[in-house]
Write a protein that holds these residues in place. Structure first.
Motif, PDB file in Angstrom:
ATOM      1  N   MET A 174     -21.958  54.859 -27.671  1.00 32.49           N
ATOM      2  CA  MET A 174     -22.161  54.733 -28.873  1.00 32.49           C
ATOM      3  C   MET A 174     -23.587  53.908 -28.766  1.00 32.49           C
ATOM      4  N   THR A 175     -24.631  54.346 -29.649  1.00 37.67           N
ATOM      5  CA  THR A 175     -25.790  53.743 -29.563  1.00 37.67           C
ATOM      6  C   THR A 175     -25.558  52.340 -30.559  1.00 37.67           C
ATOM      7  N   PRO A 176     -26.310  51.566 -30.439  1.00 36.14           N
ATOM      8  CA  PRO A 176     -26.452  50.240 -31.182  1.00 36.14           C
ATOM      9  C   PRO A 176     -26.529  50.905 -32.741  1.00 36.14           C
ATOM     10  N   GLU A 177     -27.374  51.799 -32.957  1.00 35.17           N
ATOM     11  CA  GLU A 177     -27.678  52.129 -34.275  1.00 35.17           C
ATOM     12  C   GLU A 177     -26.332  52.791 -35.086  1.00 35.17           C
ATOM     13  N   GLU A 178     -25.547  53.659 -34.083  1.00 30.80           N
ATOM     14  CA  GLU A 178     -24.292  54.030 -34.796  1.00 30.80           C
ATOM     15  C   GLU A 178     -23.197  53.202 -35.146  1.00 30.80           C
ATOM     16  N   ASN A 179     -23.472  52.103 -34.503  1.00 28.14           N
ATOM     17  CA  ASN A 179     -22.259  50.970 -35.076  1.00 28.14           C
ATOM     18  C   ASN A 179     -22.972  49.885 -35.383  1.00 28.14           C
ATOM     19  N   ALA A 180     -24.016  49.686 -35.946  1.00 30.21           N
ATOM     20  CA  ALA A 180     -24.807  48.697 -36.499  1.00 30.21           C
ATOM     21  C   ALA A 180     -24.110  48.147 -37.711  1.00 30.21           C
ATOM     22  N   PRO A 181     -24.366  46.805 -37.906  1.00 30.18           N
ATOM     23  CA  PRO A 181     -23.887  46.093 -39.400  1.00 30.18           C
ATOM     24  C   PRO A 181     -23.980  46.721 -40.551  1.00 30.18           C
ATOM     25  N   HIS A 182     -24.935  47.659 -40.595  1.00 29.81           N
ATOM     26  CA  HIS A 182     -25.219  48.439 -41.818  1.00 29.81           C
ATOM     27  C   HIS A 182     -24.263  49.362 -42.166  1.00 29.81           C
ATOM     28  N   VAL A 183     -23.739  49.716 -41.046  1.00 27.81           N
ATOM     29  CA  VAL A 183     -22.696  50.773 -41.314  1.00 27.81           C
ATOM     30  C   VAL A 183     -21.331  50.323 -41.980  1.00 27.81           C
ATOM     31  N   PRO A 184     -20.698  50.673 -42.818  1.00 27.17           N
ATOM     32  CA  PRO A 184     -19.436  50.042 -43.605  1.00 27.17           C
ATOM     33  C   PRO A 184     -18.672  49.715 -42.514  1.00 27.17           C
ATOM     34  N   ALA A 185     -17.905  48.734 -42.835  1.00 27.43           N
ATOM     35  CA  ALA A 185     -16.831  48.451 -41.872  1.00 27.43           C
ATOM     36  C   ALA A 185     -15.597  49.396 -41.731  1.00 27.43           C
ATOM     37  N   ARG A 186     -15.420  50.136 -42.965  1.00 29.76           N
ATOM     38  CA  ARG A 186     -14.454  51.020 -42.848  1.00 29.76           C
ATOM     39  C   ARG A 186     -14.688  52.277 -42.070  1.00 29.76           C
ATOM     40  N   LEU A 187     -15.923  52.451 -41.949  1.00 31.70           N
ATOM     41  CA  LEU A 187     -16.303  53.380 -41.214  1.00 31.70           C
ATOM     42  C   LEU A 187     -16.426  52.988 -39.592  1.00 31.70           C
ATOM     43  N   ARG A 188     -16.581  51.883 -39.498  1.00 30.31           N
ATOM     44  CA  ARG A 188     -16.770  51.237 -38.039  1.00 30.31           C
ATOM     45  C   ARG A 188     -15.569  51.288 -37.579  1.00 30.31           C
ATOM     46  N   GLN A 189     -14.295  51.016 -38.240  1.00 34.13           N
ATOM     47  CA  GLN A 189     -12.909  51.053 -37.911  1.00 34.13           C
ATOM     48  C   GLN A 189     -12.152  52.307 -37.799  1.00 34.13           C
ATOM     49  N   LEU A 190     -12.862  53.423 -38.265  1.00 33.80           N
ATOM     50  CA  LEU A 190     -12.000  54.702 -38.299  1.00 33.80           C
ATOM     51  C   LEU A 190     -11.606  55.092 -36.971  1.00 33.80           C
ATOM     52  N   PRO A 191     -10.586  55.084 -36.030  1.00 34.20           N
ATOM     53  CA  PRO A 191     -10.241  55.541 -35.035  1.00 34.20           C
ATOM     54  C   PRO A 191     -10.931  57.079 -34.619  1.00 34.20           C
ATOM     55  N   SER A 192     -10.696  57.823 -35.752  1.00 32.80           N
ATOM     56  CA  SER A 192     -11.360  59.233 -35.459  1.00 32.80           C
ATOM     57  C   SER A 192     -12.965  59.120 -35.372  1.00 32.80           C
ATOM     58  N   ARG A 193     -13.655  58.259 -36.121  1.00 29.26           N
ATOM     59  CA  ARG A 193     -14.853  58.130 -35.874  1.00 29.26           C
ATOM     60  C   ARG A 193     -15.174  57.585 -34.578  1.00 29.26           C
ATOM     61  N   LEU A 194     -14.450  56.591 -33.939  1.00 31.16           N
ATOM     62  CA  LEU A 194     -14.723  55.906 -32.677  1.00 31.16           C
ATOM     63  C   LEU A 194     -14.571  56.944 -31.658  1.00 31.16           C
ATOM     64  N   LEU A 195     -13.389  57.649 -31.793  1.00 26.08           N
ATOM     65  CA  LEU A 195     -13.072  58.649 -30.775  1.00 26.08           C
ATOM     66  C   LEU A 195     -14.398  59.819 -30.711  1.00 26.08           C
ATOM     67  N   ALA A 196     -14.797  60.105 -31.941  1.00 29.97           N
ATOM     68  CA  ALA A 196     -15.990  60.985 -31.888  1.00 29.97           C
ATOM     69  C   ALA A 196     -17.051  60.829 -31.309  1.00 29.97           C
TER      70      ALA A 196
END
Length: 161
Positions: free
Chosen positions: A1-23
């Motif tokens: 995961m690059t810092p940009e992909e999980n940066a604070p500007h990404v909504p928390a609900r997206l940052r916490q989705l297991p499917s997104r994290l797995l991808a």
């Protein structure tokens, strides 16, 4: 995961989705594996084929397809590449001359050892932030997810997916 992909500007609900994290983790893992194996002019399906032959012995192309999850039509190209490098041998099956049996060569075993060293280093890099216990737990949990969803899933294509 690059810092940009999980940066604070990404909504928390997206940052916490297991499917997104797995991808994201899968994308990163695939990149590391591809880069690592490319140094030996190899790809994931080369490794899968060599491992299947070493663990279970010589096999017909159909059996090898089932063992590796590589589609039969794609596996022909993989075997051609490995045979051209003398990592496997393909010979007519003495019991049924219409099919071929693929066998791992001594050179193939040596090549497999190199690929395993590379993949060990890749796994280490990928899992650096985790403790040994966490790595074991993650592997068990991912295995459960994969096993649960394995029925009816397509076989692996040339892109290793």
């Amino acid at each position: 995961m690059t810092p940009e992909e999980n940066a604070p500007h990404v909504p928390a609900r997206l940052r916490q989705l297991p499917s997104r994290l797995l991808a994201q983790a899968s994308t990163h893992a695939q990149r590391l594996v591809t880069e690592g194996l490319s140094g030996e002019d190899a790809r994931t399906w080369h490794y899968a084929t060599l491992v299947a032959l070493e663990e279970s012995g010589p096999a017909s192309q159909a059996t090898l397809s089932a063992r590796t999850g590589i589609h039969r039509s794609d596996l022909v190209a993989v075997i051609n590449e490995l045979a051209a490098r003398e990592l496997v041998e393909r010979a007519p099956d003495p019991e049924d001359r219409r099919r071929n049996v693929v066998t791992l060569t001594a050179r193939g075993r040596r090549h497999l050892r190199k690929l395993e060293q590379i993949l060990t280093a890749v796994q280490e890099e990928l899992l650096t932030p985790l403790s040994t216990q966490e790595r074991e737990q993650l592997t068990r949990l991912l295995g459960r997810i994969v096993d649960h969803h394995a029925h009816g899933s397509p076989v692996m294509g040339l892109d290793g997916r």
